[in-house]
Design an enzyme around this catalytic site. Structure first.
Site, PDB file in Angstrom:
ATOM      1  N   THR A  86      55.382  47.058  36.809  1.00 29.43           N
ATOM      2  CA  THR A  86      55.167  48.430  36.676  1.00 29.43           C
ATOM      3  C   THR A  86      53.918  48.840  37.552  1.00 29.43           C
ATOM      4  OG1 THR A  86      53.647  48.032  34.754  1.00 29.43           O
ATOM      5  CG2 THR A  86      55.786  48.835  34.522  1.00 29.43           C
ATOM      6  N   PHE A 153      49.162  38.775  27.863  1.00 31.94           N
ATOM      7  CA  PHE A 153      47.924  38.877  28.466  1.00 31.94           C
ATOM      8  C   PHE A 153      47.656  37.689  29.462  1.00 31.94           C
ATOM      9  CE2 PHE A 153      48.114  40.518  24.110  1.00 31.94           C
ATOM     10  CZ  PHE A 153      47.745  41.813  24.274  1.00 31.94           C
ATOM     11  N   ASN A 214      42.770  45.161  29.371  1.00 34.79           N
ATOM     12  CA  ASN A 214      42.282  44.972  31.077  1.00 34.79           C
ATOM     13  C   ASN A 214      41.228  46.072  31.109  1.00 34.79           C
ATOM     14  OD1 ASN A 214      43.943  43.088  31.379  1.00 34.79           O
ATOM     15  ND2 ASN A 214      45.473  44.168  32.545  1.00 34.79           N
ATOM     16  N   CYS A 266      47.032  43.475  38.575  1.00 34.97           N
ATOM     17  CA  CYS A 266      46.793  44.177  37.173  1.00 34.97           C
ATOM     18  C   CYS A 266      45.727  45.074  36.942  1.00 34.97           C
ATOM     19  CB  CYS A 266      46.622  42.935  35.979  1.00 34.97           C
ATOM     20  SG  CYS A 266      48.284  42.215  35.673  1.00 34.97           S
ATOM     21  N   LYS A 329      42.089  35.996  43.767  1.00 36.24           N
ATOM     22  CA  LYS A 329      41.224  35.016  43.127  1.00 36.24           C
ATOM     23  C   LYS A 329      41.675  33.663  43.505  1.00 36.24           C
ATOM     24  CE  LYS A 329      43.672  34.778  38.732  1.00 36.24           C
ATOM     25  NZ  LYS A 329      43.307  34.890  37.355  1.00 36.24           N
TER      26      LYS A 329
HETATM   27  C1  UDX Z   1      43.914  39.839  34.335  1.00 34.63           C
HETATM   28  C2  UDX Z   1      43.705  39.882  32.926  1.00 34.63           C
HETATM   29  O1  UDX Z   1      42.839  38.684  32.742  1.00 34.63           O
HETATM   30  C3  UDX Z   1      44.767  39.493  32.215  1.00 34.63           C
HETATM   31  O2  UDX Z   1      44.543  39.146  30.898  1.00 34.63           O
HETATM   32  C4  UDX Z   1      45.925  40.349  32.258  1.00 34.63           C
HETATM   33  O3  UDX Z   1      47.086  39.984  31.557  1.00 34.63           O
HETATM   34  C5  UDX Z   1      46.040  40.593  33.664  1.00 34.63           C
HETATM   35  O4  UDX Z   1      45.243  40.755  34.520  1.00 34.63           O
HETATM   36  P1  UDX Z   1      44.473  38.307  36.616  1.00 34.63           P
HETATM   37  O5  UDX Z   1      44.577  39.621  37.450  1.00 34.63           O
HETATM   38  O6  UDX Z   1      45.263  37.209  36.817  1.00 34.63           O
HETATM   39  O7  UDX Z   1      44.667  38.566  34.878  1.00 34.63           O
HETATM   40  O8  UDX Z   1      42.929  37.868  36.918  1.00 34.63           O
HETATM   41  P2  UDX Z   1      41.587  37.647  36.196  1.00 34.63           P
HETATM   42  O9  UDX Z   1      41.285  36.285  36.083  1.00 34.63           O
HETATM   43  O10 UDX Z   1      41.321  38.449  34.891  1.00 34.63           O
HETATM   44  O11 UDX Z   1      40.549  38.195  37.391  1.00 34.63           O
HETATM   45  C6  UDX Z   1      40.910  39.503  37.973  1.00 34.63           C
HETATM   46  C7  UDX Z   1      39.914  39.739  38.965  1.00 34.63           C
HETATM   47  O12 UDX Z   1      38.662  39.707  38.630  1.00 34.63           O
HETATM   48  C8  UDX Z   1      39.850  38.648  40.212  1.00 34.63           C
HETATM   49  O13 UDX Z   1      39.883  39.378  41.440  1.00 34.63           O
HETATM   50  C9  UDX Z   1      38.736  37.923  39.883  1.00 34.63           C
HETATM   51  O14 UDX Z   1      38.252  37.434  40.964  1.00 34.63           O
HETATM   52  C10 UDX Z   1      37.803  38.828  39.312  1.00 34.63           C
HETATM   53  N1  UDX Z   1      36.624  38.479  38.384  1.00 34.63           N
HETATM   54  C11 UDX Z   1      37.004  38.011  37.389  1.00 34.63           C
HETATM   55  C12 UDX Z   1      35.348  38.689  38.781  1.00 34.63           C
HETATM   56  O15 UDX Z   1      35.084  39.297  39.910  1.00 34.63           O
HETATM   57  N2  UDX Z   1      34.533  38.369  37.997  1.00 34.63           N
HETATM   58  C13 UDX Z   1      34.809  37.767  36.663  1.00 34.63           C
HETATM   59  O16 UDX Z   1      33.855  37.539  35.934  1.00 34.63           O
HETATM   60  C14 UDX Z   1      36.020  37.373  36.561  1.00 34.63           C
END
Ligand code: UDX
Length: 439
Positions: A86, A153, A214, A266, A329
């Site tokens: 989505t 999640f 989120n 996301c 990431k």
């Molecule tokens: C996220 C949510 O964590 C998850 O629960 C949801 O279902 C989907 O979206 P994801 O996008 O896989 O998951 O990554 P996440 O590990 O949460 O990181 C998201 C972004 O935030 C990345 O770009 C990461 O580098 C950044 N980040 C994360 C930070 O800059 N600092 C942090 O402390 C954590």
């Protein structure tokens, strides 16, 4: 149980493989024939820790198969998980629910016997009754099709673990003691019996569970990044500060890594879709905080561009910049809304020549952004660079020897956008070292 998973992207492919791991008979459905062929040959169509192993194991033992046919999916079982994407609508903040309604519309005509349709896709609150209405209108089984809302999640790169050992299960139904609840409890029995908190609720709460989670995670990241701006102006060290704050159990360490901010498929689109939905509901003011969260996140990218310009004496034209990192990431080959690539593209627009390297995401980046140069080896990528930017914190980058790297350039300057390089070691090796969130 015999069940299907409609839509095999990061969420669906992982869900399908994990359901087979739990012992179910699973048919994954995706309209992309190429992806279906890859998965049927026992491989994952993208990088996700542990997923290749599960797909190989269960396509071999016959518990997992993939198809591009809705008819086959409908006939396969009586529990259908919908996991289609989505995304954000082009030029708008709202969600694009096109894939969701297309999938439901295409599945419905084949649903001839009672079934449960459990939606895992992230949606704006209020989508569930629309899915139910469509199913009841089109499916031959009519109102014998029950709708459940079962948000997911999972984090990319931990998706298998997060699916098999989730922090909680959320199950949304429109009535108490529904048959759908019994079906989902049976499906997740092995997870529930390990003591996983299982929260049964109504549709709207289940829908909101995902978007609010989120929104909170994004807010936490932007909070520490706002503090990083204060640190830069005041001489404090945001990494130390984040550590100090995180020891307070009410605050916690998670999501408190300052740096270039969040990207991916996301968090950015979910905070925007959430704001758009709040506006539609007439409560837009409740989420104005998310506008700031988004703005702080964008400013991190601008800040790196600005620091780069300053490190290069305000002239980007004709300068060579190496970017370590293309994935949004570490641990993934996903480049959707990658902060690293956003910075790389901006610097390219401003006239610099950009060389990007990444251990996993180069193929995706090359296809999407052919205007940038790509080099596999992170050491060779530094050759002749006027500036090095560390923008995705793959662990291998912090293990590289800055002494060896310094020999590759006559102007050893580095900006650490993720706070995982050791400033002292780099400085000792002769690098001019700048980091986001430090003076
Ligand atoms: C996220 C949510 O964590 C998850 O629960 C949801 O279902 C989907 O979206 P994801 O996008 O896989 O998951 O990554 P996440 O590990 O949460 O990181 C998201 C972004 O935030 C990345 O770009 C990461 O580098 C950044 N980040 C994360 C930070 O800059 N600092 C942090 O402390 C954590």
């Amino acid at each position: 149980m015999k069940l299907t998973v409609i839509g095999c992207g990061y969420l669906g492919a992982t869900h399908a493989a994990c359901m087979a791991e739990l012992g179910h008979q699973v048919l994954g459905m995706d309209s992309d024939m190429e992806k279906v062929a890859i998965m049927n040959s026992g491989k994952a169509p993208f990088l996700e820790r542990g997923l290749d192993t599960l797909i190989a194991r269960h396509t071999a033992d016959g518990r997992l198969e993939f198809t591009a046919s809705y008819e086959e999916a409908a006939a396969f079982g009586n529990l259908h998980f919908v996991c289609v994407g989505t995304p954000q609508q082009p030029g708008k903040h709202a969600y694009d629910l096109g894939h969701l309604f297309t999938a439901v519309r295409k599945l419905s005509p084949w649903l001839r016997s009672p079934a449960v349709v459990a939606v895992k896709s992230t949606v704006p609150v209020g989508a569930a009754p629309r899915v139910r209405d469509l199913l009841h209108e089109v499916a031959p089984a009519g109102d014998a099709i029950e709708v459940a809302w079962n948000p997911e999640f999972l984090r990319e790169s931990f998706a298998v673990k997060d699916t098999l050992r989730p922090d909680r299960l959320v199950l949304g139904f429109d009535s108490e003691n529904s048959r759908a609840e019994a079906v989902l409890r049976q499906c997740y029995e092995k997870i529930i019996e390990t003591g996983t908190p299982t929260i049964v609720t109504d549709w709207a709460t289940a829908e909101l569970a995902k978007t609010s989670a989120n929104a909170f995670l994004a807010t936490k990241i932007s909070f520490i990044n706002a503090i990083a701006e204060i640190c830069e102006a005041s001489g404090a060290d945001v990494d130390r500060l984040a550590d100090i704050l995180g020891h307070d159990a009410r605050i916690g360490q998670g999501g408190m890594r300052p740096g270039l901010g969040f990207g991916g498929g996301c968090l950015p689109k979910d905070i925007r879709g959430f704001m758009a939905r709040a506006d539609e509901l007439g409560v837009g003011r409740a989420l104005t905080i998310l506008r700031e969260v988004d703005a702080i996140n964008s400013r991190r990218r601008e800040r790196v561009v600005d620091l780069a310009r300053r490190q290069l004496d305000d002239t980007l034209v004709g300068k060579r910049i190496t970017v370590w990192g293309a994935a949004f990431k570490p641990g993934t080959d996903d480049i959707r809304d990658s902060p690293a690539l956003a910075v790389a593209r901006r610097l390219h627009e401003l006239g610099a020549t950009i060389t990007v390297t990444d251990p996993q995401a180069l193929d995706n980046a090359r296809k999407r952004h052919p205007e940038l140069d790509y080099v596999d080896d992170p050491i060779a990528a530094v050759e002749g660079a006027h500036l090095l930017l560390h923008l995705t914190e793959w662990p291998l980058y912090s293990r590289l020897d800055p002494d060896r790297l310094a020999a590759r350039t006559s102007t050893p300057k580095v900006i650490d956008g993720r706070g995982t390089l050791d400033a002292e070691t780099w400085r000792r090796a002769g690098w001019t070292f700048r980091a986001l969130g430090r003076h």
